[in-house]
Design a protein around this motif. Structure first.
Motif, short mmCIF file in Angstrom:
data_model
loop_
_atom_site.label_atom_id
_atom_site.label_comp_id
_atom_site.label_asym_id
_atom_site.label_seq_id
_atom_site.Cartn_x
_atom_site.Cartn_y
_atom_site.Cartn_z
N GLY A 179 10.53 -8.65 9.59
CA GLY A 179 9.72 -9.86 9.76
C GLY A 179 8.42 -9.69 10.50
O GLY A 179 7.73 -10.68 10.74
N LEU A 180 8.06 -8.48 10.88
CA LEU A 180 6.79 -8.27 11.57
C LEU A 180 5.65 -8.17 10.57
O LEU A 180 5.86 -7.97 9.38
CB LEU A 180 6.86 -7.01 12.44
CG LEU A 180 7.86 -7.07 13.60
CD1 LEU A 180 7.82 -5.77 14.39
CD2 LEU A 180 7.57 -8.25 14.52
N GLY A 181 4.42 -8.29 11.08
CA GLY A 181 3.25 -8.33 10.22
C GLY A 181 2.72 -6.96 9.86
O GLY A 181 3.32 -5.92 10.15
N TRP A 182 1.54 -6.97 9.23
CA TRP A 182 0.98 -5.74 8.68
C TRP A 182 0.54 -4.77 9.77
O TRP A 182 0.70 -3.55 9.63
CB TRP A 182 -0.19 -6.07 7.76
CG TRP A 182 -1.38 -6.65 8.46
CD1 TRP A 182 -1.64 -7.98 8.68
CD2 TRP A 182 -2.48 -5.93 9.04
NE1 TRP A 182 -2.82 -8.13 9.36
CE2 TRP A 182 -3.37 -6.88 9.59
CE3 TRP A 182 -2.80 -4.58 9.14
CZ2 TRP A 182 -4.55 -6.53 10.24
CZ3 TRP A 182 -3.99 -4.21 9.79
CH2 TRP A 182 -4.84 -5.18 10.33
N LEU A 183 -0.01 -5.28 10.88
CA LEU A 183 -0.50 -4.38 11.92
C LEU A 183 0.62 -3.62 12.61
O LEU A 183 0.55 -2.40 12.78
CB LEU A 183 -1.35 -5.15 12.93
CG LEU A 183 -2.06 -4.31 13.99
CD1 LEU A 183 -2.96 -3.25 13.34
CD2 LEU A 183 -2.89 -5.20 14.92
N PRO A 184 1.71 -4.30 13.05
CA PRO A 184 2.84 -3.53 13.58
C PRO A 184 3.43 -2.56 12.57
O PRO A 184 3.89 -1.48 12.94
CB PRO A 184 3.86 -4.62 13.97
CG PRO A 184 3.06 -5.84 14.17
CD PRO A 184 1.93 -5.75 13.18
N ILE B 35 1.65 1.29 1.77
CA ILE B 35 2.94 0.62 1.60
C ILE B 35 2.85 -0.84 2.01
O ILE B 35 3.48 -1.72 1.40
CB ILE B 35 4.06 1.35 2.40
CG1 ILE B 35 5.42 0.72 2.13
CG2 ILE B 35 3.78 1.35 3.87
CD1 ILE B 35 5.89 0.84 0.72
N VAL B 36 2.03 -1.16 3.01
CA VAL B 36 1.86 -2.55 3.42
C VAL B 36 1.19 -3.35 2.31
O VAL B 36 1.63 -4.47 1.98
CB VAL B 36 1.04 -2.62 4.72
CG1 VAL B 36 0.58 -4.05 5.00
CG2 VAL B 36 1.85 -2.11 5.90
N VAL B 37 0.14 -2.80 1.73
CA VAL B 37 -0.57 -3.51 0.65
C VAL B 37 0.35 -3.75 -0.55
O VAL B 37 0.44 -4.87 -1.07
CB VAL B 37 -1.82 -2.72 0.24
CG1 VAL B 37 -2.45 -3.34 -1.01
CG2 VAL B 37 -2.84 -2.70 1.39
N LEU B 38 1.04 -2.70 -1.00
CA LEU B 38 1.91 -2.85 -2.16
C LEU B 38 3.13 -3.73 -1.87
O LEU B 38 3.64 -4.40 -2.77
CB LEU B 38 2.35 -1.47 -2.65
CG LEU B 38 1.23 -0.60 -3.23
CD1 LEU B 38 1.76 0.76 -3.65
CD2 LEU B 38 0.56 -1.30 -4.40
#
Length: 247
Positions: free
Chosen positions: A119-124, A168-171
């Motif tokens: 559940g954490l965001g893209w930056l973490p 991996i975050v973008v996809l």
């Protein structure tokens, strides 16, 4: 490829990377002339340190390396191999390079994916993906009282993990997590190998001193004019007074 087969593939890559980096930790222990305990500690730090740091920071259950015995056993097996055998030569150098690059891409992808899954965001996710890939080697170097190799002087390594984590975050946000694992692993590994082949490094800080910079500029003209006028006044003061003409 089904999710079960994909997970099995990445587990195999993960354990292979643990084994290779554990042997690298054992090689460093050999260089420092440590005993078997030192071999085991450096192997565990090198092979499992990044994942342990990630899972501890996530605070989402016990670290995987402590619940799945295969990880610690694999790391200790790498330490035993490094203790009993002298791992050196071109074959080892080339083989380890490929395995390490694949492990870096796999660890970065898995670290970012696990961060997003809780559940954490893209930056973490980018941060912990990078830490998963390079944290073990960094802790190992600190224990050996060395400057971690990712801080400079080597080809792109942490940067490759950073790029893999971003991919991996973008996809993942595009709804393609399974494809993202494969693509990000390939990008992280490929960039690491390409950087090693081409000798790509991040630029070092440019050391400069203000005195050297200002020395290159000419002095203002008004100072020269004032100095010239002062010198002319001083010369006139030192000149003898005019004597009256004789009659």
């Amino acid at each position: 490829m089904s999710d079960t087969a994909l997970n099995a593939l990445f587990r195999g890559l993960d354990l292979t990377g643990v084994f290779a980096n554990a042997m690298l930790g054992g090689l460093m222990a050999r260089g420092e002339r440590l005993d078997p305990i030192g071999f085991g500690v450096l192997a565990i730090l090198s092979g499992l340190g990044g994942g342990l740091i990630r899972d501890t920071l996530l605070q989402h259950g016990t670290p995987v390396a402590l619940t799945d015995y295969a990880y610690i056993i694999t790391a200790l097996a790498g330490a035993v191999v490094a203790f009993l055998l002298r791992l050196e030569g071109p074959l080892w150098d080339r083989g380890f390079l490929f395995v390490d690059a694949l492990a870096l891409g796999c660890w970065a992808s898995a670290g970012a994916q696990k961060t997003l899954s809780v559940g954490l965001g893209w930056l973490p996710a980018v941060l912990l993906g990078t830490i998963t890939a390079v944290g073990g080697g960094m802790v190992r170097d600190v224990v050996l009282r060395r400057i971690p190799g990712i801080f400079g002087g080597t080809t792109l390594y942490a940067t490759s993990a950073l790029f893999a984590s971003v991919v991996i975050v973008v996809l993942h946000h595009l709804g393609m997590p399974s494809i993202g694992l494969v693509v990000s692993t390939a990008i992280g590994a490929g960039l690491t190998l390409l950087a090693r082949w081409r000798g790509w490094r991040l630029p070092e800080a440019y050391t400069w001193r203000p005195s050297q910079i200002w020395a290159t500029y000419p002095r203002p003209h008004w100072r020269r004019h004032n100095r010239e006028s002062d010198e002319s006044v001083q010369r006139s003061d030192r000149s003898p007074p005019d004597t009256p003409e004789s009659p």
